[in-house]
Enzyme design. Sequence first.
Site, PDB file in Angstrom:
ATOM      1  N   HIS A   1     119.053  67.056 101.765  1.00  0.00           N
ATOM      2  CA  HIS A   1     120.298  66.565 101.671  1.00  0.00           C
ATOM      3  C   HIS A   1     121.457  67.580 102.553  1.00  0.00           C
ATOM      4  CE1 HIS A   1     122.407  69.127  98.297  1.00  0.00           C
ATOM      5  NE2 HIS A   1     121.359  69.751  98.910  1.00  0.00           N
TER       6      HIS A   1
ATOM      7  N   ASP B   1     108.969  79.454 102.416  1.00  0.00           N
ATOM      8  CA  ASP B   1     110.399  79.395 102.625  1.00  0.00           C
ATOM      9  C   ASP B   1     110.503  80.425 103.887  1.00  0.00           C
ATOM     10  OD1 ASP B   1     113.387  79.539 102.430  1.00  0.00           O
ATOM     11  OD2 ASP B   1     113.047  78.851 100.623  1.00  0.00           O
TER      12      ASP B   1
HETATM   13  C1  LIG Z   1     119.439  74.229  98.952  1.00  0.00           C
HETATM   14  S1  LIG Z   1     117.996  75.511  98.789  1.00  0.00           S
HETATM   15  C2  LIG Z   1     116.957  74.709  97.767  1.00  0.00           C
HETATM   16  C3  LIG Z   1     116.096  75.712  97.079  1.00  0.00           C
HETATM   17  C4  LIG Z   1     115.053  75.093  96.338  1.00  0.00           C
HETATM   18  N1  LIG Z   1     114.238  73.977  96.710  1.00  0.00           N
HETATM   19  C5  LIG Z   1     115.698  74.540  94.933  1.00  0.00           C
HETATM   20  O1  LIG Z   1     115.575  73.370  94.789  1.00  0.00           O
HETATM   21  O2  LIG Z   1     116.384  75.094  94.292  1.00  0.00           O
HETATM   22  C6  LIG Z   1     117.439  75.254 100.573  1.00  0.00           C
HETATM   23  C7  LIG Z   1     116.354  76.119 100.654  1.00  0.00           C
HETATM   24  O3  LIG Z   1     115.877  75.725 102.026  1.00  0.00           O
HETATM   25  C8  LIG Z   1     115.363  76.909 102.638  1.00  0.00           C
HETATM   26  N2  LIG Z   1     115.303  76.689 103.829  1.00  0.00           N
HETATM   27  C9  LIG Z   1     116.569  76.645 104.990  1.00  0.00           C
HETATM   28  N3  LIG Z   1     116.145  76.258 106.261  1.00  0.00           N
HETATM   29  C10 LIG Z   1     114.631  76.483 105.958  1.00  0.00           C
HETATM   30  C11 LIG Z   1     113.536  76.407 106.980  1.00  0.00           C
HETATM   31  N4  LIG Z   1     113.802  76.279 108.333  1.00  0.00           N
HETATM   32  N5  LIG Z   1     112.380  76.527 106.807  1.00  0.00           N
HETATM   33  C12 LIG Z   1     112.002  76.707 105.509  1.00  0.00           C
HETATM   34  N6  LIG Z   1     112.839  76.980 104.549  1.00  0.00           N
HETATM   35  C13 LIG Z   1     114.408  76.604 104.870  1.00  0.00           C
HETATM   36  C14 LIG Z   1     116.449  77.981 102.226  1.00  0.00           C
HETATM   37  O4  LIG Z   1     115.876  79.312 102.317  1.00  0.00           O
HETATM   38  C15 LIG Z   1     116.638  77.606 100.756  1.00  0.00           C
HETATM   39  O5  LIG Z   1     115.573  78.352  99.957  1.00  0.00           O
END
Ligand SMILES: C[S@@+](CC[C@H](N)C(=O)[O-])C[C@H]1O[C@@H](n2cnc3c(N)ncnc32)[C@H](O)[C@@H]1O
Length: 770
Positions: free
Chosen positions: A668, A623
């Site tokens: 999404h 992340d």
């Molecule tokens: C909606 S959450 C989903 C979290 C997890 N996968 C779940 O199912 O609960 C989106 C995740 O994507 C991460 N994220 C957003 N942009 C990112 C990036 N550019 N690289 C890596 N992670 C990212 C956010 O920090 C967050 O933890």
Amino acid sequence: MAVNLKDNQQAEILQVTIALSIVADIAIVLRLISRKLKGSYALDDILAVIGLVISWGCLGLGIYMVKIGVGKHTQLSSPKDQENFFKALMAYEIVYFATLSATKLSILTFYTRLFPTRSFKIAVKIMTAVVISWFIATTLVSIFSCKPVRAFWTHEPGSTCIVSEHFYIANAVPNIITDAIILALPIHMVWKLHTSKWERVALTFIFLLGSFVVVASIIRLSQLHQVASADFMWGFNNTVIWSSVEPSVAVISSCLPTMRPVAEFILPRQWLSRSRSYKGSSQLRSYTHGTAEFVPKSSQVDEIDRMDRMDAENRRLNSYWTADTYSSNAVPLNAVGKSRYNSTTKGPSADSQDIHVETNINVSASSIIDSYLKANGFADISFDIDTPFESKYPEEISALRTAVLDANTELSDLLLGPKEIFVEYQYNYFVCMRALYQYKIPNAFPVGQEATFAEIASKTNCGEVVVRRILRYAITNRIFKEVRKGVVAHTATSKALVEDEKFRDYVGMRCEEMWQAELNTIPAMLKWPDSQDPAETGFSLANNSSDTMYRIMGQDPARAQRFSNAMAFRLTGPSLQLKYLVEGGPWQSLPSGGTVIDIGGSHGHAMVAIAEKFPSLKFIVQDLPATIAARRPIPEKYNEYISFVEHDFFTPQPIKNADVYLFRWIFHNWADIHCIRILKNLVPALGPNSKVVVSEICLPEPNTMDARQERKLRAMDVAMMTLQNAQERDKDEWISLFKRADERFSFAGVTQPEGSDLAVIVFTWNETEN
Ligand SMILES: C[S@@+](CC[C@H](N)C(=O)[O-])C[C@H]1O[C@@H](n2cnc3c(N)ncnc32)[C@H](O)[C@@H]1O
């Protein structure tokens, strides 16, 4: 009458009994295939198989009897053969009773799954007790009909036996009566429902077969006296034939109602569709009864499977062909589906079908409430403050609950009609919720106490008239109750707003942030037509910014915290539980020591859930640095399997050749161009055995799902538009997205776990393609 000792009926006996047994075997095999297509076997299937296996005993004994002379005149048989005949006869009777009893119990168990109303269940329980008692009684009488027992075959002087004709009548008459009652039991439920011509024909056929069992028992009864005649080896011919007709036909007719999935597989779909007015029903039906688990390649689940699973709440009740068409708990969905099409073609239908729908909703609802009360040890179901926030429903009732909720939604839509449905919508709901949230009205007085509007107004700095108007509207939504005129008390929902911080933050997020974004979405589209930029959204416009939601909220710790709490609340919802990912993912097929990378895995909760079940795998959570730094610690025992690393998924993936790259709730959040970038950054890391697993909504084909669930998923799609210019996707869109990122991605299937909003979509990597 002169006897021709050359007469021989043995071939006839063997032909009829063997042929019937084969047909019964085929019926069971088709039943089991059908049930496998549905996903699982139930008790009635097990009982049907037991009935069949015991019936092989009848067949074996019948063949043995023929071997020792049955079907020829008695004079031709030796005394030893005659003695053996009576020994075999006793065994035959017991096996025959057992076959019939098991088959009847299978049918009764099947009924309870079709019509789980209380009165019906009681009737079935009584019949079950009768069948079991009949079996025990007849078996005991068979064994002890002579004193001593061996006299049954030795006929030795001084022994006493009951008059065999009396015994045969005494066991056959209750048998015939129970057959008839079992056949008649569901008729009332079945015939009050509307079905298509095909289904009426099928149903009639099933009932005719069932009636034939009764007829066979009567004919058998009429032949039984032959056993007591002097030429019993000859006379037993008809008895043995009818004694095998009866259980075989019973087995066949008990299996027929369960065979729809196989029929669908074999017959043209239109043969099975419901009725003309139910346009599109064949599509719905094919999904409803589709070939779940009849999966050509281990984990590959095609579209029909997916829809089948999506409709599983319905199908768990409607596990059978007839259940779907005729069962009281299944009716709401199908009847409602039918009405749905009526409504789109000719406006809402208020025909008697809808009345059945309502009746059946009520019937089903009372079963749900009963089970709920039992599970929770309550006297009543309510919104009282003692009601737990998380209502517990027994696993087996959750399908029924969903079915009733779906049906209720559709029924109320239909009854409202094309224009009132719009007027009825609660446009002002968020005004009320926002006022409750902003003025902290739920905290104005303690849970369990009462307060006047004036007291609440003085505690919240909101005008008394506004408080009264807002609260009276809230009360219609079961938030607070007016115990006496002008005096309010808490309900379970207003109590949750006081005590459950995450729920409160979800409400806050909904009316403070998302509502604003929704209002500004169309202006944003007009301003930035066809934008895929997450900084050009309704959310951006509402915040008078040209930045993304995450960055806007990231600048304000209080808003970021509320967002995080709101997401945590949503993620604990029943339809987003991690167990669905654990059950629906390809974890089992991975090699021991295989690596799973959770990209954008946040705090690693998905990996913890999978590690719990599959500890032989290694897990890496990736992340952004800020998320990794702020992560909550995972339970210590998982430190061995799960590690955390910083990685931005818009940069090349540093870990090569992992077995699974998981994206849960990532794509999404992004429009296609960004998802393609994410995937292109992953491609160089993929190895020949790598899989990309996506845990996201897979939107259904339109009108293939119950309206309430489809509404929920499509609302999510619109929410992603308002917040991020992003979207939910259907199967074709998922495939197209991956193919546009790289042609070498191969779609391997989509699994839609029952009860889950999120599907599991799997892509494999084919290095050589292109
Ligand atoms: C909606 S959450 C989903 C979290 C997890 N996968 C779940 O199912 O609960 C989106 C995740 O994507 C991460 N994220 C957003 N942009 C990112 C990036 N550019 N690289 C890596 N992670 C990212 C956010 O920090 C967050 O933890």
